[in-house]
Design a protein around this motif. Structure first.
Motif, PDB file in Angstrom:
ATOM      1  N   GLY B 144      15.975  -1.612   2.862  1.00 50.38           N
ATOM      2  CA  GLY B 144      15.118  -2.652   3.427  1.00 50.38           C
ATOM      3  C   GLY B 144      14.111  -2.079   4.416  1.00 50.38           C
ATOM      4  O   GLY B 144      12.937  -2.455   4.419  1.00 50.38           O
ATOM      5  N   GLU B 145      14.581  -1.133   5.245  1.00 42.72           N
ATOM      6  CA  GLU B 145      13.663  -0.491   6.206  1.00 42.72           C
ATOM      7  C   GLU B 145      12.564   0.270   5.476  1.00 42.72           C
ATOM      8  O   GLU B 145      11.398   0.240   5.871  1.00 42.72           O
ATOM      9  CB  GLU B 145      14.451   0.460   7.122  1.00 42.72           C
ATOM     10  N   ARG B 146      12.962   0.937   4.391  1.00 43.14           N
ATOM     11  CA  ARG B 146      11.954   1.668   3.613  1.00 43.14           C
ATOM     12  C   ARG B 146      10.884   0.724   3.087  1.00 43.14           C
ATOM     13  O   ARG B 146       9.704   1.037   3.089  1.00 43.14           O
ATOM     14  CB  ARG B 146      12.606   2.379   2.425  1.00 43.14           C
ATOM     15  N   GLN B 147      11.320  -0.453   2.604  1.00 39.82           N
ATOM     16  CA  GLN B 147      10.340  -1.408   2.066  1.00 39.82           C
ATOM     17  C   GLN B 147       9.348  -1.839   3.141  1.00 39.82           C
ATOM     18  O   GLN B 147       8.163  -1.977   2.883  1.00 39.82           O
ATOM     19  CB  GLN B 147      11.057  -2.620   1.483  1.00 39.82           C
ATOM     20  N   MET B 148       9.851  -2.023   4.368  1.00 39.16           N
ATOM     21  CA  MET B 148       8.945  -2.430   5.452  1.00 39.16           C
ATOM     22  C   MET B 148       7.950  -1.319   5.767  1.00 39.16           C
ATOM     23  O   MET B 148       6.777  -1.576   6.048  1.00 39.16           O
ATOM     24  CB  MET B 148       9.752  -2.801   6.697  1.00 39.16           C
ATOM     25  N   VAL B 149       8.418  -0.065   5.708  1.00 38.70           N
ATOM     26  CA  VAL B 149       7.545   1.072   6.016  1.00 38.70           C
ATOM     27  C   VAL B 149       6.475   1.240   4.937  1.00 38.70           C
ATOM     28  O   VAL B 149       5.295   1.456   5.233  1.00 38.70           O
ATOM     29  CB  VAL B 149       8.372   2.364   6.158  1.00 38.70           C
ATOM     30  N   ILE B 150       6.881   1.102   3.670  1.00 36.81           N
ATOM     31  CA  ILE B 150       5.916   1.272   2.574  1.00 36.81           C
ATOM     32  C   ILE B 150       4.891   0.139   2.609  1.00 36.81           C
ATOM     33  O   ILE B 150       3.707   0.339   2.350  1.00 36.81           O
ATOM     34  CB  ILE B 150       6.645   1.333   1.215  1.00 36.81           C
ATOM     35  N   LEU B 151       5.356  -1.060   2.988  1.00 40.34           N
ATOM     36  CA  LEU B 151       4.403  -2.162   3.161  1.00 40.34           C
ATOM     37  C   LEU B 151       3.429  -1.839   4.288  1.00 40.34           C
ATOM     38  O   LEU B 151       2.219  -2.078   4.170  1.00 40.34           O
ATOM     39  CB  LEU B 151       5.158  -3.469   3.455  1.00 40.34           C
ATOM     40  N   ALA B 152       3.951  -1.259   5.368  1.00 41.32           N
ATOM     41  CA  ALA B 152       3.076  -0.901   6.495  1.00 41.32           C
ATOM     42  C   ALA B 152       2.020   0.109   6.057  1.00 41.32           C
ATOM     43  O   ALA B 152       0.868   0.023   6.461  1.00 41.32           O
ATOM     44  CB  ALA B 152       3.906  -0.335   7.655  1.00 41.32           C
ATOM     45  N   ARG B 153       2.438   1.062   5.206  1.00 39.20           N
ATOM     46  CA  ARG B 153       1.437   2.025   4.735  1.00 39.20           C
ATOM     47  C   ARG B 153       0.333   1.330   3.946  1.00 39.20           C
ATOM     48  O   ARG B 153      -0.853   1.619   4.118  1.00 39.20           O
ATOM     49  CB  ARG B 153       2.074   3.102   3.860  1.00 39.20           C
ATOM     50  N   ALA B 154       0.735   0.375   3.092  1.00 38.59           N
ATOM     51  CA  ALA B 154      -0.255  -0.352   2.305  1.00 38.59           C
ATOM     52  C   ALA B 154      -1.191  -1.150   3.225  1.00 38.59           C
ATOM     53  O   ALA B 154      -2.391  -1.226   2.986  1.00 38.59           O
ATOM     54  CB  ALA B 154       0.430  -1.277   1.312  1.00 38.59           C
ATOM     55  N   LEU B 155      -0.645  -1.714   4.309  1.00 33.21           N
ATOM     56  CA  LEU B 155      -1.483  -2.493   5.225  1.00 33.21           C
ATOM     57  C   LEU B 155      -2.424  -1.572   6.005  1.00 33.21           C
ATOM     58  O   LEU B 155      -3.569  -1.937   6.286  1.00 33.21           O
ATOM     59  CB  LEU B 155      -0.620  -3.307   6.192  1.00 33.21           C
ATOM     60  N   ALA B 156      -1.934  -0.359   6.341  1.00 32.41           N
ATOM     61  CA  ALA B 156      -2.784   0.603   7.055  1.00 32.41           C
ATOM     62  C   ALA B 156      -3.987   0.997   6.206  1.00 32.41           C
ATOM     63  O   ALA B 156      -5.014   1.430   6.716  1.00 32.41           O
ATOM     64  CB  ALA B 156      -1.975   1.847   7.424  1.00 32.41           C
ATOM     65  N   GLN B 157      -3.855   0.810   4.907  1.00 31.78           N
ATOM     66  CA  GLN B 157      -4.942   1.110   3.975  1.00 31.78           C
ATOM     67  C   GLN B 157      -6.066   0.076   4.079  1.00 31.78           C
ATOM     68  O   GLN B 157      -7.132   0.283   3.516  1.00 31.78           O
ATOM     69  CB  GLN B 157      -4.345   1.107   2.552  1.00 31.78           C
ATOM     70  N   GLU B 158      -5.805  -1.039   4.791  1.00 31.64           N
ATOM     71  CA  GLU B 158      -6.766  -2.143   4.953  1.00 31.64           C
ATOM     72  C   GLU B 158      -7.372  -2.584   3.615  1.00 31.64           C
ATOM     73  O   GLU B 158      -8.599  -2.595   3.455  1.00 31.64           O
ATOM     74  CB  GLU B 158      -7.901  -1.736   5.897  1.00 31.64           C
ATOM     75  N   PRO B 159      -6.520  -2.929   2.650  1.00 34.71           N
ATOM     76  CA  PRO B 159      -7.049  -3.301   1.339  1.00 34.71           C
ATOM     77  C   PRO B 159      -7.547  -4.749   1.343  1.00 34.71           C
ATOM     78  O   PRO B 159      -7.228  -5.519   2.237  1.00 34.71           O
ATOM     79  CB  PRO B 159      -5.810  -3.189   0.445  1.00 34.71           C
ATOM     80  N   ARG B 160      -8.328  -5.072   0.318  1.00 32.99           N
ATOM     81  CA  ARG B 160      -8.685  -6.485   0.102  1.00 32.99           C
ATOM     82  C   ARG B 160      -7.725  -7.105  -0.898  1.00 32.99           C
ATOM     83  O   ARG B 160      -7.602  -8.321  -0.976  1.00 32.99           O
ATOM     84  CB  ARG B 160     -10.114  -6.579  -0.420  1.00 32.99           C
ATOM     85  N   LEU B 161      -7.095  -6.244  -1.697  1.00 34.97           N
ATOM     86  CA  LEU B 161      -6.118  -6.736  -2.671  1.00 34.97           C
ATOM     87  C   LEU B 161      -4.833  -5.930  -2.509  1.00 34.97           C
ATOM     88  O   LEU B 161      -4.860  -4.701  -2.515  1.00 34.97           O
ATOM     89  CB  LEU B 161      -6.654  -6.558  -4.098  1.00 34.97           C
ATOM     90  N   LEU B 162      -3.725  -6.637  -2.365  1.00 31.10           N
ATOM     91  CA  LEU B 162      -2.442  -5.982  -2.177  1.00 31.10           C
ATOM     92  C   LEU B 162      -1.568  -6.285  -3.387  1.00 31.10           C
ATOM     93  O   LEU B 162      -1.349  -7.450  -3.724  1.00 31.10           O
ATOM     94  CB  LEU B 162      -1.814  -6.538  -0.895  1.00 31.10           C
ATOM     95  N   LEU B 163      -1.098  -5.231  -4.064  1.00 29.24           N
ATOM     96  CA  LEU B 163      -0.235  -5.398  -5.234  1.00 29.24           C
ATOM     97  C   LEU B 163       1.185  -5.039  -4.828  1.00 29.24           C
ATOM     98  O   LEU B 163       1.442  -3.910  -4.412  1.00 29.24           O
ATOM     99  CB  LEU B 163      -0.712  -4.478  -6.363  1.00 29.24           C
ATOM    100  N   LEU B 164       2.102  -5.986  -4.931  1.00 29.62           N
ATOM    101  CA  LEU B 164       3.454  -5.767  -4.431  1.00 29.62           C
ATOM    102  C   LEU B 164       4.469  -5.945  -5.555  1.00 29.62           C
ATOM    103  O   LEU B 164       4.489  -6.979  -6.220  1.00 29.62           O
ATOM    104  CB  LEU B 164       3.772  -6.782  -3.327  1.00 29.62           C
ATOM    105  N   ASP B 165       5.307  -4.924  -5.751  1.00 25.38           N
ATOM    106  CA  ASP B 165       6.334  -4.998  -6.782  1.00 25.38           C
ATOM    107  C   ASP B 165       7.682  -5.263  -6.110  1.00 25.38           C
ATOM    108  O   ASP B 165       8.303  -4.339  -5.592  1.00 25.38           O
ATOM    109  CB  ASP B 165       6.356  -3.682  -7.571  1.00 25.38           C
ATOM    110  N   GLU B 166       8.102  -6.493  -6.116  1.00 29.67           N
ATOM    111  CA  GLU B 166       9.370  -6.901  -5.480  1.00 29.67           C
ATOM    112  C   GLU B 166       9.537  -6.307  -4.082  1.00 29.67           C
ATOM    113  O   GLU B 166      10.492  -5.580  -3.815  1.00 29.67           O
ATOM    114  CB  GLU B 166      10.566  -6.475  -6.332  1.00 29.67           C
ATOM    115  N   PRO B 167       8.629  -6.629  -3.185  1.00 29.53           N
ATOM    116  CA  PRO B 167       8.681  -6.015  -1.858  1.00 29.53           C
ATOM    117  C   PRO B 167       9.864  -6.505  -1.032  1.00 29.53           C
ATOM    118  O   PRO B 167      10.235  -5.875  -0.049  1.00 29.53           O
ATOM    119  CB  PRO B 167       7.368  -6.459  -1.218  1.00 29.53           C
ATOM    120  N   SER B 168      10.446  -7.622  -1.426  1.00 36.54           N
ATOM    121  CA  SER B 168      11.491  -8.195  -0.571  1.00 36.54           C
ATOM    122  C   SER B 168      12.877  -8.062  -1.176  1.00 36.54           C
ATOM    123  O   SER B 168      13.833  -8.620  -0.667  1.00 36.54           O
ATOM    124  CB  SER B 168      11.178  -9.670  -0.291  1.00 36.54           C
ATOM    125  N   SER B 169      12.998  -7.257  -2.268  1.00 38.28           N
ATOM    126  CA  SER B 169      14.292  -7.225  -2.962  1.00 38.28           C
ATOM    127  C   SER B 169      15.428  -6.729  -2.074  1.00 38.28           C
ATOM    128  O   SER B 169      16.567  -7.119  -2.255  1.00 38.28           O
ATOM    129  CB  SER B 169      14.185  -6.361  -4.224  1.00 38.28           C
TER     130      SER B 169
END
Lengths: 329, 257
Positions: B144-169
């Protein structure tokens, strides 16, 4: 981050300078700066033998270490190294064939032994890459096993070449295979540097992309790395560096394993520190290992490959033991 | 203007049947889309196609009106970020190093990340509630902690479109809700668009659009009210005992044992 890199490189440069001083001073005969001015025999010894040998150690150590760091990132495997993946073995086979054909043969101005060693190393890295990769994943176990197999095949082929060739070439191959830094004069080193320096710069220029690849392939791709292109260039540069290195110094093992991991432990995982750091520390390491090889016996000297093997083998086993830290193994 | 649009995508893995078949979808700016479906229904393949990790064998994907494959990878990475189902690294990178790597598309090739990048990374970690992990080695974290960190990396990318594959599993209930609040907040403040795969039907009512896949094909698409119905869900999951019921802002979905 920039400060961290500069600090690391400053420290490692200092280590390298000290190693060079030690390497130049010790040997069968100790040479002090005063002797260098006074005594023409010491001067000849220093410039014809001692200095070229230290420089060769620098060049080979730097090359093996930077290729080790790169291969670990490319295969996302902390146990990857030119030696364990069979790249050195492939290079050695190519070089043996060239030596059997005649040491001084050239191909368009480039020594044939370089070309042949590069071809052998490239073949080995391609085979290992092909076998270890199933779909998008590089299997860590298969990677090392295919490296072992490539090494065995190459060793058998080298033996065959030795048998088929004339006795003087065979002796030459045998002497060179044990891995030593025997060299006379600076010309061979200059020839190597003409090839190696551009290849080093190429790898350093890729270090950010390699860092992303070391994290994860998909991550690298979605962060803007052209994964296939980056991998192909880096593989070719590694094969070139290892081929040229092996053709000059034989198969000196484990430098590419010990050195990058030491830099990692000291300065962190970022390849933008690990690669230039390995270049400096690898040079220092092999110069010191060779100084040890020259002085450890009361008379005569050990091949430097024996020293790096004795240090590197246990380091490899220690990393294997610690693999719980590395989830990909 | 569509941010992302996909038309009639086909994809088959080597020597396999089509994993994705004639799938079309659109994501306007500032919309939240969720993709649902049974295991093996082609959801991950679809999102990997949209991320440019796989190339469709038929059909087109347009990002800002330009074919996805024609984008320079580095420029594309400034617009689209991808969060895989799970990430494992071979080397003990720290969490901060990993999140900072999300800044790569924004920093020039031979520069290191600067103060601003550091702040963005720190901010992203705070948004996902993972700031306390910054100096830990990533591989020592829980799923679960890893998922939060990988999400943080995606957010640091400042995207306009975020593609998430089961981020909350692997996330607990509290963190699942926090994840969704963060995404809704970014939609409001930054016009972020999201396409997210989930098996977690409880929160799907918060999305603008639900796409249901079965055997690689879209079987239903529309607002949550259109898709989250007994008959549609029974068809999607192949389970005749599924029930869906709307309670306030939430949808309760359950199946009989």
């Amino acid at each position: 981050m920039r400060g961290r890199v500069l600090k690391a490189l400053a420290i490692l440069t200092l280590v390298l300078l000290v190693s060079i001083a030690i390497g130049l001073a010790v040997g069968s005969q100790r040479i002090t700066p005063a002797q260098l001015f006074a005594d023409s025999f010491s001067r000849a010894l220093f410039f014809r033998l001692r200095l070229p040998r230290v420089l060769l150690g620098l060049v080979i150590g730097a090359s093996l270490a930077i290729s080790g760091g790169t291969l670990q990132a490319l295969f996302r495997n902390p146990l990857a190294d030119p030696f364990t993946l069979g790249v050195s073995g492939g290079g050695a086979l190519g070089a043996s064939i060239a030596i059997a054909l005649g040491w001084s043969a050239q191909l368009a101005g480039v020594p044939l032994v370089f070309v042949a060693a590069f071809a052998g190393a490239m073949l080995a890295v391609s085979v290992v890459r092909l076998i270890a990769r199933t779909g998008a994943v590089v299997m860590p176990g298969a990677l090392l096993l295919s490296g072992v197999a490539v090494n065995l095949i190459a060793a058998a082929a080298v033996l065959t070449v030795e048998y088929l060739t004339d006795p003087s070439s065979a002796l030459r191959i045998l002497r060179w295979l044990t891995g030593s830094l025997d060299v006379v004069g600076l010309t061979p080193i200059r020839n190597m540097l003409l090839v190696l320096v551009p290849a080093w710069i190429g790898l350093l220029a890729l270090s950010r992309q390699l860092n992303l690849l070391a994290i994860d392939e998909d991550t690298a791709a979605t962060l803007g790395v052209n994964v296939r292109r980056c991998e192909t260039i880096a593989h070719a540069l590694c094969a070139l560096i290892v081929g040229v290195t092996v053709s000059a110094g034989g198969a000196i093992g484990f430098v590419g394993l010990i050195v990058p991991h030491t830099v990692r432990m000291l300065f962190g995982e970022d390849l933008r520190i690990v690669l230039p750091g390995s270049l400096l520390l690898g040079a220092a390491f092999l110069i010191l290992a060779d100084a040890l090889a020259r002085t450890v016996l009361p008379s005569g000297e050990l091949p430097v490959g024996a020293i790096t093997g004795l240090l590197g083998g246990p380091a490899f086993l220690w990393l294997l033991r610690r693999r719980q830290q590395y989830s990909a193994l | 203007m569509m941010l992302l649009s996909a038309q009639n995508l086909d994809y088959a893995y080597a020597a396999g049947p089509l994993a994705v078949r004639r799938v079309s979808l659109t994501a306007p700016p500032g919309t939240m889309t969720t993709v649902i479906g049974a295991n093996g229904s082609g959801k991950s393949t679809l999102i990997r196609l949209l991320a440019g990790l796989l190339k469709p064998q038929a059909g087109t994907i347009l990002l800002d009106g330009t074919r996805l494959a024609d984008w320079q990878p580095r420029l594309r990475a400034r617009h689209v970020a991808y969060v895989p189902q799970s990430t494992a690294t071979a080397f003990p990178f720290t969490v901060m190093e990993l999140v900072l790597s999300g800044r790569t598309p924004h920093t020039s090739r031979f520069r290191f990340e600067n103060q601003h990048d550091q702040q963005q990374a720190q901010h992203a970690l705070e948004m996902t509630g993972a700031a306390h992990l910054a100096q830990r080695p990533f591989i020592s974290l829980s799923g679960g902690e890893r998922q939060m960190v990988i999400l943080a990396r995606a957010l640091a990318q400042e995207p306009r479109l975020l593609l998430l594959d089961e981020p909350s599993s692997s996330l607990d209930l509290n963190h699942r809700a926090a994840l969704l609040r963060t995404l809704l907040n970014l939609r409001r403040t930054k016009q972020l668009s999201v396409i997210m795969i989930t098996h977690d039907l409880q929160f799907t009512a918060a999305f603008d659009q639900v796409i249901a896949l079965r055997c690689g094909e879209v079987t239903a698409t529309g607002t949550p009210d259109d898709v989250l119905r007994d008959q549609v869900l029974r068809d999607v999951y192949g389970d005749p005992h599924i029930h869906a019921q709307r309670i306030g802002d939430q949808t309760l979905v359950w199946t009989d044992l």
